[in-house]
Scaffold this active site. Structure first.
Site, PDB file in Angstrom:
ATOM      1  N   LYS C  71      49.787  44.345  39.729  1.00 39.98           N
ATOM      2  CA  LYS C  71      49.749  42.888  40.082  1.00 39.98           C
ATOM      3  C   LYS C  71      49.795  42.329  41.225  1.00 39.98           C
ATOM      4  O   LYS C  71      50.138  43.263  42.202  1.00 39.98           O
ATOM      5  CB  LYS C  71      51.161  42.475  39.272  1.00 39.98           C
ATOM      6  CG  LYS C  71      51.401  40.971  39.286  1.00 39.98           C
ATOM      7  CD  LYS C  71      52.646  40.802  38.554  1.00 39.98           C
ATOM      8  CE  LYS C  71      53.327  39.304  38.628  1.00 39.98           C
ATOM      9  NZ  LYS C  71      54.665  39.070  37.825  1.00 39.98           N
ATOM     10  N   SER C 148      54.557  35.815  34.105  1.00 40.69           N
ATOM     11  CA  SER C 148      53.784  35.523  35.199  1.00 40.69           C
ATOM     12  C   SER C 148      52.946  36.774  35.241  1.00 40.69           C
ATOM     13  O   SER C 148      51.671  36.815  35.993  1.00 40.69           O
ATOM     14  CB  SER C 148      54.313  35.401  36.730  1.00 40.69           C
ATOM     15  OG  SER C 148      55.276  36.550  36.821  1.00 40.69           O
ATOM     16  N   SER C 172      58.759  38.212  32.921  1.00 44.45           N
ATOM     17  CA  SER C 172      57.271  38.058  33.189  1.00 44.45           C
ATOM     18  C   SER C 172      56.766  39.129  32.817  1.00 44.45           C
ATOM     19  O   SER C 172      55.266  39.400  33.093  1.00 44.45           O
ATOM     20  CB  SER C 172      57.319  37.856  34.628  1.00 44.45           C
ATOM     21  OG  SER C 172      57.482  36.530  34.779  1.00 44.45           O
TER      22      SER C 172
END
Lengths: 473, 98, 487
Positions: C71, C148, C172
């Site tokens: 990420k 996210s 997330s």
């Protein structure tokens, strides 16, 4: 109407550690800009604070010296505000639970002994250093994250003198505990003053004015005394005191307006979640306290008990390195009073002449002690010993060699020999004896001179003088 | 609690050092109405005041500190390589007054 | 099935037996990455990956030669890392996050960075600076993959790599995992070091990750867990042999279902699958309990989360000012320079979040906003602990249903659906280990289920999850390896 000043002090002390408060970058004051910096100090994303053990010990030492309660669990908070010198946009501090609380200091003031309460001592981190040039500002992050302790007094100080003594006492504590350089002129000890006036007998506080960045003890006292007068004259004219921040202009001897405080800044404090509560063991706290070197007041007491005058003792204690040199020179054969005297006069003047610090003196403290003891042991006068000391310092030779080189001869202190000489002198100078007996003290000097002349300077003048006086009684 | 209105929101964003689009302040105002209402509801949950505000979810207390040993110094060029405005080995910004 | 669709254990076996090479794995992963049409990538690090391959040597780490994605909010030394925000444009970290370092040391090869909601503040995959991230299960690109950790979820559903990192502050990792048919893990708070993870709200932030096999998830925790001297909140508890828990034995284990969460859901297929799963678990010797959490408390989760997370975020992101890193703007004063950088650099959603957070922390408001939210968090956690005392794990749907369409809305605060889709935050409030994994399919779109356990019960979590995986038959799922499942 008479007014009483209500004064509270906030003192920030940069503490000496190898690394910063929350990062392992070196904590050094003099280095090229931005060469003592690591990731956290420049607030790079994802960096996390780690609490420096030594900084905690330092805070414990000072808290203990200030008679504070020491929290056995450490908690940290964030103080949030934007400023150019604040890399993270917040400062990590201890808002809810300062490590030290509810302490006091006793001050010997001209109004007598005064006990000043201290509200709190907490740990926090310094900001980065700003260099303001003509049309821009440069940022150096070396100072960002340097460990600080902030010491906040209760508003219990009343005069400039008290404030000065309070700061001096705290400086002595942080310097002698080895926690800080405590140099106000270099900013390693910074003092902000809050001062308001109220009529005697009134409980409520008046409007508070803050005076910032006072860089010497003298300035603290002067700024407060000036500010007291300034506020009093405004109040007597029926004018309001504005809530503002002022600074002290040394050349004018006045406080000057920096800025008017509008609404108080809201720092939006909240707990720092990146540092869990840290439990301090009794053992850890105890050890930190035990490790603390002897502090100023204890040394002062001890020196006075050794027979040194308080004034001399305070001179020695002006600099902890000086004090430690003094203590190193206290060998058995030397009297502390003599060591103190040679240190304060001869050594000091040598250092001044050569522009050296005590650390640079080319004479080990113990060797110095031996020289001080050498004189009395060899029947030399103070002046003779001083000459030998000077030679030892200049040539790096032993006192024996120095004595031989300078052809210094011990003066006779043989009482029988000197007594015979004195009787001879008294016989040969009846007018002077008469004059002395009639109160002409100067005659004694003449007689001593005659004795020295007759003996070719080989007797101890002090002994001569003593025996002459006895003989003329 | 402070009353939430457009001037307050503009002031709050200014203090956070950013400006928002005009319609965003209106969206935000709506969001605040909802949030405040829900927080008021939470305030009425019985026994809430018996709980201490929670930062750490369980006992995470530790008993160790970082040893005071220097490490990790950045070279100056490295420290400054992400900065957009530098001069003579320092970060340069507009003159800070006061 | 292609080699890339296998579990890490199987890949390692193939490597050992010479049926494949790290180079071949890398080539195939890059090939799949380049085919991505869901906006999963901030970067594909082809050159760096080949360099890492060169540097591998005879490494025999547990992830030797395994390609992975990270990420965009994990610090990677020397590689632009921006958390999908313009305010960090051009920022090249000077250090590796602990997670990045551990994966490198274990022999894993980083092949790219994935898109996310800006600075991890969002749950839709709509707020990143590169635009929407799409759900690979919907070729029409009408549906979100969630956020996210959007890009990691999308790329994992495209089977580009066998695992990808994520971060989980509210849900997330676990919710996108559910919407993309993946295993999503968030261990106990403090189990994995957060050093180098760009913070959103540290008291709720967790490092998490995606896999397609529960056994991979167990393997990875063994690599990522452990105390880190850079993170004082990282736990000293020993790392366990998590794979050793995967014995399939759940006799006497108790799963607690939360009725008032289930009642808030309208997806019949989801509830039906959950019932069937329960029946199968009982058949294998488990006990199912049905409890109520308390509707008031459940309805309070979202506001509580918003207040706490936004308050922390407004402080954490105060370092983003264009002075030390990120795009610099000239200004007549320093604050004008900072204001320009922050105005241009932040998206509108997170600006609103910052204002909310800052307002909640103001002196006059703390009592009724921030502190009230923190008190309520404590009350919620106390209730969670009561329920966990009744059994081994909470068994809860991982999302309210299948991936919603973008049109259903972004991250605006709303008064509706307060429980559904917000309950995964329970795991963050309590810092509890939590996993989501595929449950069933509905019209070709995945549904997920979650488990939440007491602190540091990760081993138990993987044991229970692997049995569920066995029941559903949904192992190794991706759009290239579709299955219908057994439920």
């Amino acid at each position: 109407m008479n007014f009483e000043a209500v004064i509270g002090l906030e003192i920030h002390v940069e503490t000496k550690t190898k690394t910063k408060m929350f990062s392992s970058a070196p904590n050094v004051s003099l280095k090229e800009p931005n060469t003592a910096v690591t990731y956290l100090d420049m607030a790079f994303p994802g960096t996390l604070p780690t609490v420096n053990k030594e900084a905690v010990k330092n805070a414990i030492k000072v808290s203990h010296a200030l008679h504070m309660e020491i929290d056995r669990e450490l908690h940290f908070d964030r103080k949030n505000y934007f400023y150019s010198d604040l890399p993270k946009g917040y400062q990590i501090t201890q808002q809810r639970r300062p490590i030290g609380s509810h302490g006091y200091l006793d001050l010997r003031t001209s109004r007598g002994l005064r006990r000043i309460g201290i509200e709190r001592l907490h740990m926090e981190e310094d900001t980065c250093k700003q260099l303001h040039l003509s049309d821009y500002t440069l940022l150096d992050y070396n100072r960002a994250g340097v460990p600080l302790v902030e010491i906040v007094s209760y508003p219990e100080l009343r005069t400039g003198e008290e404030a000065r003594l309070y700061v001096e006492a705290i400086r002595n504590i942080v310097v002698y505990s080895g926690v800080s350089d405590g140099k106000m002129e270099e900013g390693s000890l910074r003092c902000d003053v809050n001062i308001s006036l109220r009529p005697y007998g009134q409980e409520d506080f008046g409007t508070k004015v803050e005076i910032k960045n006072l860089n010497s003890l003298k300035n603290i006292e002067e700024a407060i005394e000036y500010e007291k007068k300034r506020q009093a004259s405004l109040l007597l004219l029926g004018q309001e005191i504005a809530q503002e921040t002022r600074r002290y202009d040394e050349s004018r001897g006045e406080t000057v307006l920096m800025r008017v405080k509008t609404d108080a800044v809201d720092y939006k404090y909240y707990p720092e979640a990146n540092i869990p509560p840290i439990r301090l063991s009794e053992d850890f706290v105890k050890k930190a306290i035990e490790e603390t070197p002897e502090l100023y007041d204890a040394k002062l007491d001890r020196y006075v008990k050794m027979g040194i005058g308080e004034k001399e003792a305070r001179i020695i204690l002006l600099d902890p390195l000086f004090a430690s040199y003094f203590e190193g020179a206290l060998i058995k054969e030397a009297t502390p009073k003599e060591v103190a005297s040679f240190l304060i006069v001869e050594i000091n003047s040598y250092l001044n002449k050569k522009n050296l610090t005590i650390g640079q003196l080319p004479l080990k403290p113990e060797a110095f002690g031996h020289i001080v003891a050498y004189g009395p042991k060899h029947g030399l006068t103070h002046q003779q010993t001083a000459k030998i000391l000077e030679e030892c310092l200049n040539s790096g030779i032993s006192p024996e060699e120095a004595q031989a080189k300078l052809k210094i001869v011990a003066l006779s202190s043989d009482e029988g020999e000197v007594k015979a000489l004195v009787e001879e002198i008294l016989r040969e100078n009846p007018e002077s004896v008469e004059a002395y007996r009639n109160g002409k003290d100067r005659a004694l000097g003449f007689l001593v001179g005659q004795a020295m002349k007759k003996s070719h300077g080989k007797v101890n003048p002090a002994l001569v003088s003593k025996l002459l006086q006895e003989g003329m009684k | 609690m402070k009353k939430v209105d457009l001037p307050l929101l503009r002031d709050a964003s200014a203090r956070l050092l950013f400006l928002m689009k005009e319609e965003e302040y209106l969206t935000l105002l709506e969001e605040f109405k909802i949030l405040v209402k829900q927080m008021e509801k939470i305030g009425k949950i019985e026994g809430l005041e018996d709980y201490e505000p929670m930062t750490f979810p369980f006992d995470v207390a530790i008993d160790e500190l970082r040893e005071d040993e220097p490490a990790e110094v950045l070279a100056r060029e490295e420290a400054l390589e992400n900065a957009g405005s530098t001069y003579m080995g320092q970060i340069k910004i507009a003159k800070v007054v006061g | 099935m292609d080699i890339l669709d296998l579990s890490i254990r199987e890949m390692r076996q193939a490597l050992e037996e010479g049926r494949t090479t790290p180079k071949e794995l890398l080539e195939k992963a890059l090939e799949r990455a380049k085919k991505d049409d869901c906006n999963a990538f901030e970067s594909i690090l082809e050159k760096e990956a080949y360099e890492a391959l060169e540097g591998l040597g005879k490494n025999s780490g547990p992830l030797y030669g395994i390609p992975y994605l990270t990420k965009d909010n994990f610090s990677v030394k020397g590689i632009e890392t921006v958390a999908s925000s313009n305010i960090l444009k051009g920022y090249r970290p000077l250090y590796d996050a602990t997670v990045t370092r551990k994966l490198k040391e274990a022999g894993a090869i980083l092949i790219g960075q994935t898109t996310m909601d800006e600075l991890a503040m969002g749950g839709t995959g709509m707020s990143g600076h590169l635009g929407y991230t799409y759900n690979p299960y919907d070729p029409s690109h009408k549906r979100m993959v969630g956020g996210s950790s959007s890009g990691s979820a999308a790329a994992m559903a495209e089977a580009v790599v066998p695992f990808a990192t994520g971060s989980d502050t509210g849900d997330s990792v676990r919710r996108p995992a559910s919407l993309a048919g993946l295993v999503g893990v968030k261990p106990t708070w403090g189990r994995i070091s957060r050093y180098g993870l760009f913070p959103f709200a540290p008291s709720l932030d967790h490092v998490g990750y995606f896999t397609r096999y529960v056994e991979d998830a167990a393997l990875l925790l063994g690599v990522l867990a452990g105390h880190d001297p850079h993170d004082m909140t990282s736990s000293h508890r020993p790392i366990e042999d998590y794979a050793a828990y995967l014995d399939g034995n759940i006799k006497g284990k108790t799963f607690v279902r939360i009725l008032d969460i289930e009642e808030s859901l309208s997806d019949k297929r989801l509830l039906e699958a959950l019932d069937r799963l329960s029946e199968e678990l009982i058949k294998r010797g488990a006990v199912i309990k049905k409890e109520r959490f308390g509707k008031d408390l459940l309805e309070s989760l979202y506001a509580t989360y918003i207040v706490i997370s936004c308050a922390e975020a407004t402080s954490n992101d105060a370092n983003l000012d264009g002075i030390k890193f990120g795009p610099y703007y000239e200004g007549k004063t320093y604050d004008e320079a900072m204001r320009k950088a922050r105005t241009a650099g932040f998206g509108e959603l997170i600006k609103r979040r910052f204002v909310i957070g800052s307002f909640a922390l103001m002196k006059e408001n703390q009592d009724v906003l921030f502190l009230r939210a923190q008190r309520n968090r404590a009350k919620v956690v106390a209730r969670l602990n009561e329920l966990l005392a009744l059994g081994d794990a909470l068994l809860i749907p991982a999302a309210s249903g299948v991936a919603p369409e973008f049109e259903a809305g972004g991250d605006k605060l709303s008064d509706e659906y307060l429980i559904a889709d917000n309950h995964l935050v329970l795991g963050n409030f309590g810092g509890l280990p939590s996993i989501s994994l595929p449950l069933a399919f509905e019209n070709g779109l995945p549904l997920g289920v979650s488990l939440t356990l007491a602190p540091f019960k990760e081993g138990e979590m993987f044991r229970l999850a692997s049995v569920i995986e066995d029941i559903t038959g949904l192992r190794g799922l991706s759009v290239l390896n579709r299955k219908e499942g057994n439920l």
